[in-house]
Design a protein around this motif. Structure first.
Motif, PDB file in Angstrom:
ATOM      1  N   ALA A 186      21.724  12.340  -5.401  1.00 41.62           N
ATOM      2  CA  ALA A 186      20.279  11.922  -4.710  1.00 41.62           C
ATOM      3  C   ALA A 186      20.348  10.590  -4.723  1.00 41.62           C
ATOM      4  O   ALA A 186      20.607   9.789  -5.772  1.00 41.62           O
ATOM      5  N   HIS A 242      19.598  13.839  -0.278  1.00 38.07           N
ATOM      6  CA  HIS A 242      20.372  14.777  -1.297  1.00 38.07           C
ATOM      7  C   HIS A 242      21.499  15.449  -0.814  1.00 38.07           C
ATOM      8  O   HIS A 242      21.446  15.902   0.260  1.00 38.07           O
ATOM      9  N   SER A 295      22.799  19.022   3.291  1.00 35.05           N
ATOM     10  CA  SER A 295      22.208  18.027   2.911  1.00 35.05           C
ATOM     11  C   SER A 295      21.010  17.942   3.401  1.00 35.05           C
ATOM     12  O   SER A 295      20.435  18.600   4.400  1.00 35.05           O
ATOM     13  N   ALA A 347      14.592   9.594   0.339  1.00 38.53           N
ATOM     14  CA  ALA A 347      15.698  10.102  -0.431  1.00 38.53           C
ATOM     15  C   ALA A 347      16.584  11.104   0.452  1.00 38.53           C
ATOM     16  O   ALA A 347      16.114  11.579   1.067  1.00 38.53           O
ATOM     17  N   SER A 352      20.151  23.277  -6.815  1.00 41.30           N
ATOM     18  CA  SER A 352      20.269  21.845  -7.329  1.00 41.30           C
ATOM     19  C   SER A 352      20.100  22.202  -8.949  1.00 41.30           C
ATOM     20  O   SER A 352      19.301  23.062  -9.434  1.00 41.30           O
TER      21      SER A 352
END
Length: 254
Positions: free
Chosen positions: A50, A83, A113, A81, A151
């Protein structure tokens, strides 16, 4: 455990790694200071990552996509952000002096993503009106197990009101957690409680919290404190509701 790292000549500040004194955090966390025009690439095989913009103006580039992001201050604007799952890479190109926090952990899951913008993770008031109005703060959760079950990490932010507490009442959870602190003035400070130990939190410091230890914190009057909070899930036991210290639950009834 607590740390006061500095940026090295290359603009890298190391918080935790998979080895050494902070290995039990199970995360590799670093902060990068980029000059205008500088580019850095991120991504590793077998590790999700991240990328959180703390300050400045950058372009995130990944998988043929590009997103411009601007954040003058964590105290005035919400998060940007990116990830990514393991095996995918991203480039961050700074168009002004910028700072980016990078959080890695091992994860073999493949997932799409995702770029998070401020509207995806709005700050919400917590504890306003409770405990004599001494634990007021604003919190956002960029992603957690509920929103991103693929995640192995949690990423979020806290803004303490001046002179107020957060992580209150004292609580704990089995999973390790890392706090990264910033203050709205360079001389700002606070106190971070980890189990029975107390540390002075200052701009750019961090706290590495082992599972099972309570971890409230407080910001000195006159200063606003920012905390990036990062948790590592356990396999079969993701982070969920926190566990309050029963010695202090009576405060809820005041």
């Amino acid at each position: 455990m607590f740390g006061y790292p500095q940026f090295d000549e290359s603009g890298e500040k190391i918080l935790t790694t998979y080895e050494g004194p902070y290995r039990d955090m199970l995360m590799d966390i670093r902060v990068y200071r980029l000059k205008a025009g500088e580019r850095r690439s991120f991504g590793r095989s077998g590790e999700e990552v991240a990328l959180l913009l703390l300050e400045g103006e950058v372009a995130f580039k990944w998988g043929g996509k590009e997103q411009a992001a601007t954040r003058q201050s964590v105290f005035t604007e919400g998060p940007w952000a990116l990830h990514l799952c393991g095996g995918r890479t991203a480039e961050v190109e700074a168009t002004s002096t910028s700072k980016v926090l990078v959080q890695y952990t091992y994860n073999d899951n493949e997932f799409d993503s995702r770029i998070y913008c401020p509207e995806d993770a709005p700050f919400g008031d917590v504890c306003r009106g409770k405990f004599g109005d001494t634990a007021n703060r604003r919190v956002n959760t960029i992603f957690d197990y509920k929103s991103a079950p693929y995640s192995n990490m949690v990423l979020g932010e806290v803004l303490n009101d001046k002179g107020n507490w957060s992580g209150y009442i004292p609580h704990h959870h089995p999973q390790p957690e890392v706090y990264y602190f910033l203050f709205d003035r360079p001389e700002g400070f606070g106190a971070s409680f980890v189990g029975e130990d107390v540390y002075k939190s200052v701009d750019g410091s961090f706290s590495a919290i082992l599972g099972g230890l309570t971890h409230p914190q407080v910001c000195a009057p006159g200063f606003e404190m920012y905390t990036c909070w990062m948790i590592r899930h356990f396999k079969g036991n993701p982070w969920g509701p926190r566990i309050d210290d029963e010695r202090y639950t009576w405060l809820y009834d005041i």
